[in-house]
Design a protein around this motif. Structure first.
Motif, mmCIF file in Angstrom:
data_model
loop_
_atom_site.group_PDB
_atom_site.id
_atom_site.type_symbol
_atom_site.label_atom_id
_atom_site.label_comp_id
_atom_site.label_asym_id
_atom_site.label_seq_id
_atom_site.Cartn_x
_atom_site.Cartn_y
_atom_site.Cartn_z
ATOM 1 N N PRO A 1 0.819 -1.213 0.000
ATOM 2 C CA PRO A 1 0.000 0.000 0.000
ATOM 3 C C PRO A 1 0.853 1.262 0.000
ATOM 4 O O PRO A 1 1.867 1.344 0.695
ATOM 5 N N LEU A 2 0.469 2.233 -0.812
ATOM 6 C CA LEU A 2 1.148 3.526 -1.016
ATOM 7 C C LEU A 2 2.451 3.415 -1.812
ATOM 8 O O LEU A 2 3.169 4.405 -1.935
ATOM 9 N N THR A 3 2.747 2.240 -2.374
ATOM 10 C CA THR A 3 3.897 2.130 -3.267
ATOM 11 C C THR A 3 3.704 3.038 -4.475
ATOM 12 O O THR A 3 2.617 3.088 -5.053
ATOM 13 N N LEU A 4 4.767 3.743 -4.853
ATOM 14 C CA LEU A 4 4.712 4.625 -6.018
ATOM 15 C C LEU A 4 4.941 3.826 -7.300
ATOM 16 O O LEU A 4 5.902 3.068 -7.407
ATOM 17 N N VAL A 5 4.052 4.024 -8.251
ATOM 18 C CA VAL A 5 4.155 3.370 -9.559
ATOM 19 C C VAL A 5 4.121 4.458 -10.628
ATOM 20 O O VAL A 5 3.317 5.401 -10.542
ATOM 21 N N VAL A 6 4.989 4.345 -11.609
ATOM 22 C CA VAL A 6 4.989 5.286 -12.731
ATOM 23 C C VAL A 6 4.156 4.683 -13.857
ATOM 24 O O VAL A 6 4.421 3.567 -14.317
ATOM 25 N N LYS A 7 3.161 5.430 -14.285
ATOM 26 C CA LYS A 7 2.305 5.012 -15.400
ATOM 27 C C LYS A 7 2.733 5.760 -16.654
ATOM 28 O O LYS A 7 2.809 6.985 -16.652
ATOM 29 N N ASN B 1 5.598 8.240 1.124
ATOM 30 C CA ASN B 1 6.326 8.925 2.195
ATOM 31 C C ASN B 1 7.744 9.312 1.791
ATOM 32 O O ASN B 1 8.306 10.277 2.322
ATOM 33 N N ASP B 2 8.327 8.564 0.856
ATOM 34 C CA ASP B 2 9.705 8.840 0.444
ATOM 35 C C ASP B 2 9.850 10.160 -0.300
ATOM 36 O O ASP B 2 10.951 10.717 -0.366
ATOM 37 N N ASP C 1 8.626 15.440 8.401
ATOM 38 C CA ASP C 1 9.092 14.236 9.089
ATOM 39 C C ASP C 1 7.967 13.311 9.522
ATOM 40 O O ASP C 1 8.225 12.246 10.087
ATOM 41 N N THR C 2 6.731 13.715 9.314
ATOM 42 C CA THR C 2 5.599 12.894 9.751
ATOM 43 C C THR C 2 5.125 12.003 8.610
ATOM 44 O O THR C 2 4.588 12.491 7.613
#
Length: 273
Positions: free
Chosen positions: A31-37, A57-58, A63-64
């Motif tokens: 969940p929340l993994t970044l994927v480039v389309k 988050n990356d 910092d939160t």
């Protein structure tokens, strides 16, 4: 082999829906993994999706971190068997040669995934958590995606996983037979010369591959695309017909689509349907 199995799975359970089949066991889709389309160049092509190894988050400032609420439910039990048989013949006759070629191929794919579960991000909480958050526009991943044509960020909002060890079995049988002849003669020569060459051959290849799939393997996932402003603010594209993208100024719009010049203060969000 794994990609073919997940593609068949998605076609059975969500044809024309939002699920995207996994193409590699080496990718991680949490969940929340970044994927480039990457949007296709032609309308008959399909988008391509690339896992980045980063999550939302990356690339956020501050910092939160955002801790998504995950809703887990039982999905379905899935076992599928698929097969194809292909056979073809070619016969060609030329002035001095004859060629005959016959080919056969049989493919069987069995996917035994067993009981599956689905994980979904609580979108309502995600909306609240994303309010007033800003992306780090200087991040290398953001810069590289922004500079590429037709690239869009999406985050994983849903995924389907295995709950037990499973397997994919592929059986392929291939066969080909060849027969050919070459004939040369010189009828006008005092001494008639006749040359005859014949060749027969066959090729057979069988393969049987079993792939063991570990528990908690992602088979398919769905995305929420991001509409990203120039200052790093972003919005979640919640509607199925809405597309994300990077906001650019009017000069870039004119350069990309050839429109007439617009005031420098005007801003537009480029999306590619």
């Amino acid at each position: 082999m794994f990609a073919a199995a997940t593609r068949n799975f998605v076609q059975e359970v969500d044809r024309g829906g939002s699920l995207i089949p996994m193409s590699s066991l080496n990718d991680t889709m949490a969940p929340l993994t970044l994927v480039v389309k990457r949007r296709p160049l032609w309308i008959w092509q399909k988008p391509k999706y690339t896992a980045t190894g980063f999550n939302l988050n990356d690339i956020l400032t501050g910092d939160t971190p955002i801790n998504p609420a995950i809703i887990e439910t039982d999905f379905i039990k899935f076992d599928g068997k698929y097969g194809d048989n292909i056979q073809g013949n070619i016969d060609a006759k030329f002035i001095h040669s004859n060629v005959s070629l016959e080919g056969k191929e049989s493919c069987k794919l069995q996917s035994s995934f067993g009981s599956l579960k689905k994980e979904e991000v609580n979108v309502q909480k995600l909306l609240r958590d994303c309010k007033d958050r800003v992306l780090d526009m200087s991040h290398s991943l953001v810069q590289q995606a922004k500079d590429k044509h037709k690239r869009t960020f999406g985050i994983v909002k849903e995924r389907v996983l295995t709950t037990q060890p499973s397997s994919v079995i592929a059986e392929v049988q291939q066969g080909a037979e060849y027969e050919g002849g070459l004939f040369l003669c010189k009828p006008k020569s005092p001494n008639v010369t006749v040359l005859s060459l014949k060749e027969n051959g066959s090729l057979n290849k069988d393969s049987n591959v079993t792939m063991e799939i570990p528990i908690h393997t992602t088979l398919a996932y769905a995305l929420i695309e991001l509409e990203i402003k120039k200052d790093g603010r972003y919005e979640l594209c919640l509607m199925s017909d809405s597309a994300g993208g990077f906001e650019v100024d009017s000069c870039a719009v004119e350069e990309l689509v050839g429109e007439s010049a617009a005031p420098e203060s005007a801003l537009k969000t480029i999306t590619f349907e």
